[in-house]
Design a protein around this motif. Structure first.
Motif, mmCIF file in Angstrom:
data_model
loop_
_atom_site.group_PDB
_atom_site.id
_atom_site.type_symbol
_atom_site.label_atom_id
_atom_site.label_comp_id
_atom_site.label_asym_id
_atom_site.label_seq_id
_atom_site.Cartn_x
_atom_site.Cartn_y
_atom_site.Cartn_z
ATOM 1 N N LEU A 18 -16.277 8.862 -41.301
ATOM 2 C CA LEU A 18 -16.318 8.469 -42.717
ATOM 3 C C LEU A 18 -17.064 7.148 -42.870
ATOM 4 O O LEU A 18 -16.640 6.219 -43.569
ATOM 5 C CB LEU A 18 -14.903 8.378 -43.300
ATOM 6 N N PHE A 50 -20.361 14.321 -49.735
ATOM 7 C CA PHE A 50 -19.653 13.042 -49.627
ATOM 8 C C PHE A 50 -19.597 12.347 -50.985
ATOM 9 O O PHE A 50 -20.507 12.480 -51.815
ATOM 10 C CB PHE A 50 -20.360 12.106 -48.632
ATOM 11 N N ARG A 52 -19.778 8.712 -52.179
ATOM 12 C CA ARG A 52 -20.201 7.423 -51.644
ATOM 13 C C ARG A 52 -19.796 6.307 -52.596
ATOM 14 O O ARG A 52 -19.969 6.415 -53.807
ATOM 15 C CB ARG A 52 -21.709 7.414 -51.437
ATOM 16 N N LYS A 56 -16.041 2.660 -49.332
ATOM 17 C CA LYS A 56 -15.711 3.712 -48.372
ATOM 18 C C LYS A 56 -16.477 4.987 -48.680
ATOM 19 O O LYS A 56 -17.061 5.150 -49.748
ATOM 20 C CB LYS A 56 -14.211 3.987 -48.351
ATOM 21 N N GLN A 58 -15.990 9.220 -48.626
ATOM 22 C CA GLN A 58 -15.002 10.293 -48.613
ATOM 23 C C GLN A 58 -15.707 11.645 -48.662
ATOM 24 O O GLN A 58 -16.826 11.761 -49.163
ATOM 25 C CB GLN A 58 -14.076 10.179 -49.828
ATOM 26 N N LEU A 59 -15.032 12.637 -48.134
ATOM 27 C CA LEU A 59 -15.544 14.005 -48.206
ATOM 28 C C LEU A 59 -15.196 14.611 -49.560
ATOM 29 O O LEU A 59 -14.087 14.419 -50.076
ATOM 30 C CB LEU A 59 -14.936 14.866 -47.096
ATOM 31 N N THR A 60 -16.141 15.343 -50.126
ATOM 32 C CA THR A 60 -15.834 16.148 -51.299
ATOM 33 C C THR A 60 -15.047 17.374 -50.844
ATOM 34 O O THR A 60 -14.882 17.616 -49.639
ATOM 35 C CB THR A 60 -17.124 16.591 -52.000
ATOM 36 N N LYS A 64 -15.039 18.880 -47.148
ATOM 37 C CA LYS A 64 -13.844 19.161 -46.336
ATOM 38 C C LYS A 64 -13.884 20.592 -45.786
ATOM 39 O O LYS A 64 -13.549 20.835 -44.619
ATOM 40 C CB LYS A 64 -12.588 18.957 -47.171
#
Length: 299
Positions: A18, A50, A52, A56, A58-60, A64
């Motif tokens: 990540l 992602f 952005r 940080k 994160q995965l969408t 995922k």
């Protein structure tokens, strides 16, 4: 869409950490190259992978789902690479050897002991067959290498033969034939005594018959047996005279003696036989290297 492994490798690393910067460090590429690869993958998949932000990554939901599907594949690849490294460093693996009973018991044991001491994680498999049948196993790729008596007429041009040991064959007898103990006889006189021989399909039997035929000597077997060990045991109880390789017995310990002959049989060889067109594993290469040292054999 054609599968682009490099794009998925970059996605996998970013999804694990990540972090675009950490992925760049681990993949040894620039952070901008990581970003461009992710953009290209998102373009091909027509979805964002992602979320952005300045703080940080994160995965969408789509990211995922993709990560759940490709993570097992990359784990398999990593485990495969680890296994290859372990095999090349001899931390795991196996070696499969073909050899007859006598060679296995009376010649190979010191080498097998040393090999196991050096590479305890390598599994050793030995298939015991006649030297002739071992050639068939090699042709069928059922063994990595064989240890064979020479000459062996079944060896083909597609095989590599490396001589590792030279030996003589001895005519031996027990106390029933003590009158021969201090004599030197002609080979043709052997036909006056019961001869204990291996079965006709063996290389040792063919060697003896060919050697005697070259001297115009014909002999017949009084008893045919399937192993050198049985020849020795039958000789000890006085059933006849046998021909055995010198490395497979200690005459004093067995209470036997060698019958001296005026004509000498040719020396024979043991050889490592491999397939020319099939690369040897590191485990097999290391085993063959052991034959550069002298064996600890009784005789």
């Amino acid at each position: 869409m054609a599968l682009n492994y490099e794009l998925y490798k970059v996605f996998y690393q970013v999804a694990r950490d990540l972090s675009f910067s950490k992925a760049a460090e681990k993949l040894f590429i620039s952070q901008s190259a990581v970003s461009q690869n992710i953009k290209n993958l998102e373009k091909e998949l027509k979805t964002d992978l992602f979320i952005r932000s300045t703080k940080k990554v994160q995965l969408t939901e789509a990211g995922k789902i993709l990560f759940e599907h490709i993570e097992p594949a990359f784990n398999l690849i990593e485990n495969g690479e680890k296994s290859i490294r372990e095999i090349n460093s001899l931390e795991r693996g196996e070696i499969h050897i073909g050899a007859n009973d006598t060679i296995s018991k009376d010649f190979l044991l010191p080498y097998l002991k040393k090999y196991h001491r050096l590479y305890p994680e390598i599994q050793i498999q030995i298939t015991n067959r006649t030297s002739s049948t071992c050639i068939d196993l090699l042709q069928q790729n059922k063994v990595d290498l064989i240890i064979s008596n020479l000459p062996n007429p079944k060896i083909t041009d597609q095989m590599e033969s490396q001589e590792i040991y030279s030996f003589n064959d001895l005519f031996i007898a027990g106390s029933e034939f003590k009158d021969l103990r201090k004599k030197e006889i002609k080979l043709k006189e052997l036909k006056n005594y019961p001869l204990l021989m291996l079965e006709s399909k063996t290389t040792t039997r063919r060697f003896l018959e060919n050697a005697l035929n070259n001297l115009n000597i014909e002999v017949e077997a009084a008893v045919e047996l399937g192993s050198i060990d049985l020849l020795i045991e039958m000789t000890k109880i006085g059933l006849g005279i046998a021909l055995v390789p010198e490395y497979c017995l200690n005459l004093k310990q067995e209470n036997l003696f060698e019958i001296k002959t005026k004509e000498k049989l040719p020396a024979r060889k043991l050889a490592v036989i491999t397939n020319k067109d099939i690369p040897l594993s590191k485990a097999a290469e290391k085993f063959i290297e052991l034959f550069d040292s002298k064996p600890n054999l009784t005789g």
